[in-house]
Design an enzyme around this catalytic site. Sequence first.
Site, mmCIF file in Angstrom:
data_model
loop_
_atom_site.group_PDB
_atom_site.id
_atom_site.type_symbol
_atom_site.label_atom_id
_atom_site.label_comp_id
_atom_site.label_asym_id
_atom_site.label_seq_id
_atom_site.Cartn_x
_atom_site.Cartn_y
_atom_site.Cartn_z
ATOM 1 N N ARG A 98 0.810 -1.234 0.000
ATOM 2 C CA ARG A 98 0.000 0.000 0.000
ATOM 3 C C ARG A 98 0.835 1.272 0.000
ATOM 4 O O ARG A 98 0.355 2.340 0.376
ATOM 5 C CB ARG A 98 -0.973 0.032 1.179
ATOM 6 C CG ARG A 98 -2.009 -1.059 1.109
ATOM 7 C CD ARG A 98 -3.284 -0.633 1.805
ATOM 8 N NE ARG A 98 -4.237 -1.722 1.802
ATOM 9 C CZ ARG A 98 -4.273 -2.669 2.734
ATOM 10 N NH1 ARG A 98 -3.441 -2.648 3.747
ATOM 11 N NH2 ARG A 98 -5.162 -3.625 2.653
ATOM 12 N N HIS B 175 7.709 9.108 -28.264
ATOM 13 C CA HIS B 175 6.667 9.947 -27.660
ATOM 14 C C HIS B 175 6.822 11.435 -28.024
ATOM 15 O O HIS B 175 5.882 12.074 -28.503
ATOM 16 C CB HIS B 175 6.649 9.764 -26.141
ATOM 17 C CG HIS B 175 5.671 10.654 -25.447
ATOM 18 N ND1 HIS B 175 4.312 10.503 -25.577
ATOM 19 C CD2 HIS B 175 5.848 11.744 -24.658
ATOM 20 C CE1 HIS B 175 3.707 11.444 -24.882
ATOM 21 N NE2 HIS B 175 4.613 12.218 -24.317
ATOM 22 N N GLU C 210 -5.440 16.925 -11.942
ATOM 23 C CA GLU C 210 -5.938 17.236 -13.280
ATOM 24 C C GLU C 210 -7.453 17.418 -13.311
ATOM 25 O O GLU C 210 -8.154 16.828 -14.130
ATOM 26 C CB GLU C 210 -5.492 16.142 -14.276
ATOM 27 C CG GLU C 210 -5.487 16.650 -15.708
ATOM 28 C CD GLU C 210 -4.705 15.736 -16.653
ATOM 29 O OE1 GLU C 210 -3.669 15.192 -16.251
ATOM 30 O OE2 GLU C 210 -5.154 15.600 -17.785
ATOM 31 N N HIS D 158 -0.788 16.377 -27.175
ATOM 32 C CA HIS D 158 -0.855 14.976 -26.760
ATOM 33 C C HIS D 158 -2.088 14.225 -27.272
ATOM 34 O O HIS D 158 -2.060 13.004 -27.352
ATOM 35 C CB HIS D 158 -0.773 14.866 -25.236
ATOM 36 C CG HIS D 158 0.638 15.006 -24.732
ATOM 37 N ND1 HIS D 158 1.371 16.161 -24.902
ATOM 38 C CD2 HIS D 158 1.461 14.141 -24.097
ATOM 39 C CE1 HIS D 158 2.571 15.999 -24.370
ATOM 40 N NE2 HIS D 158 2.661 14.775 -23.879
ATOM 41 N N ARG E 26 -4.335 21.560 -15.073
ATOM 42 C CA ARG E 26 -3.251 20.642 -15.440
ATOM 43 C C ARG E 26 -3.431 20.100 -16.859
ATOM 44 O O ARG E 26 -2.459 19.714 -17.509
ATOM 45 C CB ARG E 26 -3.150 19.492 -14.416
ATOM 46 C CG ARG E 26 -1.947 18.597 -14.644
ATOM 47 C CD ARG E 26 -1.665 17.647 -13.486
ATOM 48 N NE ARG E 26 -0.563 16.757 -13.829
ATOM 49 C CZ ARG E 26 0.092 16.004 -12.970
ATOM 50 N NH1 ARG E 26 -0.227 16.009 -11.699
ATOM 51 N NH2 ARG E 26 1.074 15.227 -13.372
ATOM 52 N N LYS F 228 2.567 11.389 -11.659
ATOM 53 C CA LYS F 228 1.832 10.391 -12.454
ATOM 54 C C LYS F 228 2.673 9.129 -12.556
ATOM 55 O O LYS F 228 3.830 9.179 -12.976
ATOM 56 C CB LYS F 228 1.525 10.927 -13.856
ATOM 57 C CG LYS F 228 0.359 11.896 -13.880
ATOM 58 C CD LYS F 228 -0.101 12.163 -15.296
ATOM 59 C CE LYS F 228 -1.259 13.142 -15.312
ATOM 60 N NZ LYS F 228 -1.668 13.514 -16.677
ATOM 61 N N HIS G 26 -0.766 11.087 -28.897
ATOM 62 C CA HIS G 26 -1.043 9.721 -28.425
ATOM 63 C C HIS G 26 -1.670 8.876 -29.530
ATOM 64 O O HIS G 26 -1.358 7.690 -29.679
ATOM 65 C CB HIS G 26 -1.983 9.741 -27.215
ATOM 66 C CG HIS G 26 -1.270 10.041 -25.932
ATOM 67 N ND1 HIS G 26 -1.892 10.648 -24.858
ATOM 68 C CD2 HIS G 26 0.006 9.828 -25.545
ATOM 69 C CE1 HIS G 26 -1.021 10.787 -23.877
ATOM 70 N NE2 HIS G 26 0.145 10.301 -24.265
ATOM 71 N N LYS H 74 6.228 23.302 -14.942
ATOM 72 C CA LYS H 74 5.408 22.125 -14.634
ATOM 73 C C LYS H 74 5.015 22.116 -13.159
ATOM 74 O O LYS H 74 3.869 21.786 -12.823
ATOM 75 C CB LYS H 74 6.148 20.833 -15.011
ATOM 76 C CG LYS H 74 5.293 19.612 -14.675
ATOM 77 C CD LYS H 74 5.304 18.506 -15.659
ATOM 78 C CE LYS H 74 4.278 17.449 -15.255
ATOM 79 N NZ LYS H 74 4.465 16.176 -15.906
ATOM 80 N N ASN I 168 -1.495 18.857 -21.781
ATOM 81 C CA ASN I 168 -1.809 17.908 -22.858
ATOM 82 C C ASN I 168 -1.697 18.524 -24.240
ATOM 83 O O ASN I 168 -2.033 17.862 -25.230
ATOM 84 C CB ASN I 168 -3.214 17.337 -22.665
ATOM 85 C CG ASN I 168 -3.272 16.454 -21.440
ATOM 86 O OD1 ASN I 168 -2.341 15.705 -21.167
ATOM 87 N ND2 ASN I 168 -4.338 16.584 -20.670
ATOM 88 N N GLU J 95 8.666 18.323 -25.277
ATOM 89 C CA GLU J 95 7.906 18.718 -24.075
ATOM 90 C C GLU J 95 8.336 20.115 -23.615
ATOM 91 O O GLU J 95 7.533 20.883 -23.073
ATOM 92 C CB GLU J 95 8.118 17.707 -22.930
ATOM 93 C CG GLU J 95 7.796 16.258 -23.279
ATOM 94 C CD GLU J 95 6.293 15.936 -23.371
ATOM 95 O OE1 GLU J 95 5.456 16.845 -23.201
ATOM 96 O OE2 GLU J 95 5.978 14.750 -23.642
HETATM 97 ZN ZN ZN Z 1 4.357 13.828 -23.031
#
Ligand code: ZN
Length: 374
Positions: free
Chosen positions: A130, A274, A246, A257, A250, A152, A261, A236, A254, A194
């Site tokens: 945990r 990426h 988010e 993205h 936040r 994340k 993605h 950031k 993206n 980025e």
């Molecule tokens: Zn990214």
Amino acid sequence: MHRSDPKFQGRIVHVNLGRRSYPIYIGSHILPDFGPFFTQNCPSKHAIVVTDDNVKPIYAEMLLNSLAEQNLESHLVSVPPGESSKQMAVLEHLYDKMFDFAAERSDCVIALGGGVIGDLAGFLAATFKRGLNFVQVPTSLLAMVDSSIGGKTGINHPRGKNMIGSFYQPKMVFADTDTLKTLPPRELGCGLAETVKHAIIRDAGFFATLEQNTQAVTTLQKNTLIDLVERNCQIKAAVVSADEHEAGLRGILNLGHTVGHAIETTLKNLDFHHGEAVSLGIVAALRLALSRKLLDERSAQKILLLLQKLQLPTHIQGPINSADLYQAMLQDKKVKHGKINFVLPTGIGSCDFINDLSEPEILTAVDSLTQPAT
Ligand code: ZN
Ligand code: ADP
């Protein structure tokens, strides 16, 4: 600072999240001095260092030695490099190792590597017993400027990227920019995509600095790199501090993205990394912003030029199936009530959320990626 605190020869950026706040240390050749900063920020006496088979032979010994100098016990586990390690079978292997190492809740998982290792080791730290302590030692530019900040963590599912995970903040992030000397140039580019994203959404001054320093950046000039990583972390950290989970703001991170993605999942044969997919996603966002008259032509040109100067892709060679890409966008985690939520630049240093783009508008922007950008 407390008198016994070790002196840090570099920059420190603070991520402000109340009791879960933590520092990001940034400097050149700081990895040999990791130990004292670790003990300052993390109470653990036993560390489990997770790395990959590329990073291990170059940097693991340095990190383990600096822990040993502080009389800390440590174990090392390495996984194959690459995105394919962000999967359940690899995570299960790591849980087994945690039992082998008799890891306890008071121990610490240290992620030594790029974004893949940060996400994987972070999720291990968040879930084993945990949750135990977690520290990030990013060694790729992408991890330093983006993925190691903000908590994340997670792995991929066969049906979607980053679909299994949690928000889990580290106790500290420790970024030695010297490690970038051994990073493959293509991976450096991923971090730069980025970086351009952060400049577009938040900071016109930073964008201008990047325009003036592309040569110094791509040739890894020491002070330029430290400045660059620090500014990225500040941007950031500010966004994450304002909206950790988010719920709103936040989401501006993206930019590039949504399409990015979709390119990664749909155009596997073209093997975009990426950051390269994000660069293309930024170009698609530019086109959408231009067609909605949210952005002026001159700013769009400046952004395109900067991406090109940093050797990032701005168009896709060969035919693409934009309908497939659109379907992939609908699977995105950020889709709400069937609406794709886009972040579009409204200038250099500002952006906005737009969620009423029609399917034909999106398909046109995606199709335009096959035209060489001028
Ligand atoms: Zn990214
Ligand atoms: P990213 O950091 O881009 O999210 P990865 O974690 O997969 O993705 O890292 C990109 C690649 O670079 C991997 O093959 C990884 O092993 C390698 N790598 C990371 N850091 C370094 C480094 N400092 N020197 C050499 N290779 C590195």
